[in-house]
Motif scaffolding. Sequence first.
Motif, short mmCIF file in Angstrom:
data_model
loop_
_atom_site.label_atom_id
_atom_site.label_comp_id
_atom_site.label_asym_id
_atom_site.label_seq_id
_atom_site.Cartn_x
_atom_site.Cartn_y
_atom_site.Cartn_z
N LEU A 192 56.21 42.73 27.08
CA LEU A 192 55.92 43.74 28.09
C LEU A 192 56.79 43.51 29.32
N VAL A 193 56.91 44.54 30.12
CA VAL A 193 57.70 44.44 31.35
C VAL A 193 56.99 45.20 32.46
N ALA A 194 57.08 44.66 33.68
CA ALA A 194 56.47 45.30 34.85
C ALA A 194 57.51 46.08 35.62
N GLY A 195 57.11 47.23 36.15
CA GLY A 195 58.00 48.01 37.00
C GLY A 195 58.40 47.22 38.24
N LYS A 196 59.48 47.62 38.85
CA LYS A 196 60.02 46.86 39.98
C LYS A 196 59.28 47.13 41.28
N GLU A 197 58.48 48.21 41.34
CA GLU A 197 57.85 48.58 42.60
C GLU A 197 56.34 48.69 42.47
N ASN A 198 55.66 48.46 43.60
CA ASN A 198 54.23 48.70 43.70
C ASN A 198 54.01 50.21 43.65
N ILE A 199 53.16 50.69 42.73
CA ILE A 199 52.98 52.13 42.56
C ILE A 199 51.69 52.64 43.21
N ALA A 200 51.00 51.80 43.96
CA ALA A 200 49.81 52.25 44.68
C ALA A 200 50.19 53.33 45.68
N ASP A 201 49.29 54.26 45.93
CA ASP A 201 49.58 55.38 46.83
C ASP A 201 49.79 54.92 48.26
N GLU A 202 49.25 53.76 48.61
CA GLU A 202 49.48 53.18 49.93
C GLU A 202 49.84 51.72 49.75
N ASN A 203 50.76 51.22 50.56
CA ASN A 203 51.20 49.83 50.44
C ASN A 203 50.16 48.85 50.98
N SER A 204 49.41 49.28 51.97
CA SER A 204 48.42 48.39 52.59
C SER A 204 47.11 48.42 51.79
N ASN A 205 47.20 47.94 50.56
CA ASN A 205 46.07 47.98 49.64
C ASN A 205 45.50 46.56 49.51
N ARG A 206 44.31 46.34 50.05
CA ARG A 206 43.72 45.00 50.04
C ARG A 206 42.29 45.06 49.52
N THR A 207 41.88 44.00 48.84
CA THR A 207 40.53 43.94 48.29
C THR A 207 39.84 42.67 48.76
N GLN A 208 38.60 42.83 49.22
CA GLN A 208 37.79 41.70 49.64
C GLN A 208 36.94 41.21 48.46
N PHE A 209 36.98 39.91 48.22
CA PHE A 209 36.19 39.27 47.17
C PHE A 209 35.21 38.29 47.81
N LEU A 210 34.04 38.17 47.18
CA LEU A 210 33.04 37.23 47.64
C LEU A 210 32.75 36.19 46.57
N LEU A 211 32.50 34.96 47.01
CA LEU A 211 32.06 33.89 46.13
C LEU A 211 30.54 33.83 46.20
N LEU A 212 29.88 33.95 45.05
CA LEU A 212 28.43 33.99 44.99
C LEU A 212 27.89 32.71 44.36
N ARG A 213 26.71 32.32 44.82
CA ARG A 213 25.98 31.24 44.15
C ARG A 213 24.53 31.67 44.00
N LYS A 214 23.84 31.07 43.07
CA LYS A 214 22.46 31.40 42.79
C LYS A 214 21.55 30.83 43.88
N GLY A 215 20.46 31.54 44.17
CA GLY A 215 19.47 31.04 45.12
C GLY A 215 19.55 31.71 46.47
N ASP A 216 18.99 31.04 47.48
CA ASP A 216 18.94 31.58 48.83
C ASP A 216 20.01 30.95 49.71
N LEU A 217 20.26 31.57 50.84
CA LEU A 217 21.24 31.04 51.78
C LEU A 217 20.72 29.79 52.48
N ASP A 218 21.64 28.88 52.77
CA ASP A 218 21.35 27.75 53.65
C ASP A 218 21.62 28.23 55.07
N LEU A 219 20.57 28.52 55.81
CA LEU A 219 20.71 29.13 57.14
C LEU A 219 21.18 28.13 58.19
N SER A 220 21.41 26.88 57.79
CA SER A 220 21.91 25.88 58.75
C SER A 220 23.43 25.78 58.71
#
Length: 265
Positions: free
Chosen positions: A154-182
């Motif tokens: 396979l080969v990837a195109g040379k350019e980003n094809i998103a409609d906008e260049n400033s495309n960013r995604t926020q990811f969160l790290l999750l753990r089981k249980g409740d928050l440590d409020l300290s």
Amino acid sequence: MGTCAYLGPEGSFSHKAAKILAGGAELLPQRNFYMVIRALLEGKCDLAVVPVFNSLNGGVMKNLDLMQQGGCVAVKETTIDVDHRLITMKGADISEITKVYSHPQALDQCAGYIMKNLPYADTVAVSSTAYGLDMIKSASDAAIASADAVRDGLVAGKENIADENSNRTQFLLLRKGDLDLSVPSKKVYISVTTIHAPGALTALLGIFGMAQINMSKIESRPIKDKPGEFRFFIELEGDITSEKMTKALESVRAAAQSFSLLGAY
């Protein structure tokens, strides 16, 4: 650091985020976001990574719904730049592409390119951008994914094809249980519902304004079986251990119809 579930396979954007957020953990690819969260809640892994917000498409509502169900909390965040490339077989003629496979969000983010350059191609949604590569069986097939996901043949195109260049995604790290409020944080993530009455949301948000706490984002989500009513997902800038934040959250909890603390990171 244990194990961490993410939307696979290797080369997906979630894989990139998992390496950042849980780089010391054994990374366990899953076929969809439901399986990612289920693996965490059932104790099959210690951590999980999910996207929750994209700068072009807004909230990843499926994952907000999964977090809302409870049992896990967000403890860390990262934001990555999303660079979408058109992936084809080597030597393929783009004018002969008849199908384009990718995750629904990637297809949405590249809709302008597809309409302009592949107007007669069918778009086919799959569970992740990297899985789209599995669907390339002939020169008439293409996928939208990260260039890092490219495999032999396979080969990837040379350019980003998103409609906008400033495309960013926020990811969160999750753990089981409740928050440590300290544990100090830079952000706090909550969800609330209000009574269905004029000014109810304005009054609730005014609590944060009075406390000089900034909202970095707010998303609304229809409540199932309650037409016309919404749940609001709110990210706040501030330390969960501070007196200012503690008092504001207590006031919001008292004023809201329902309140959930989804994370602090």
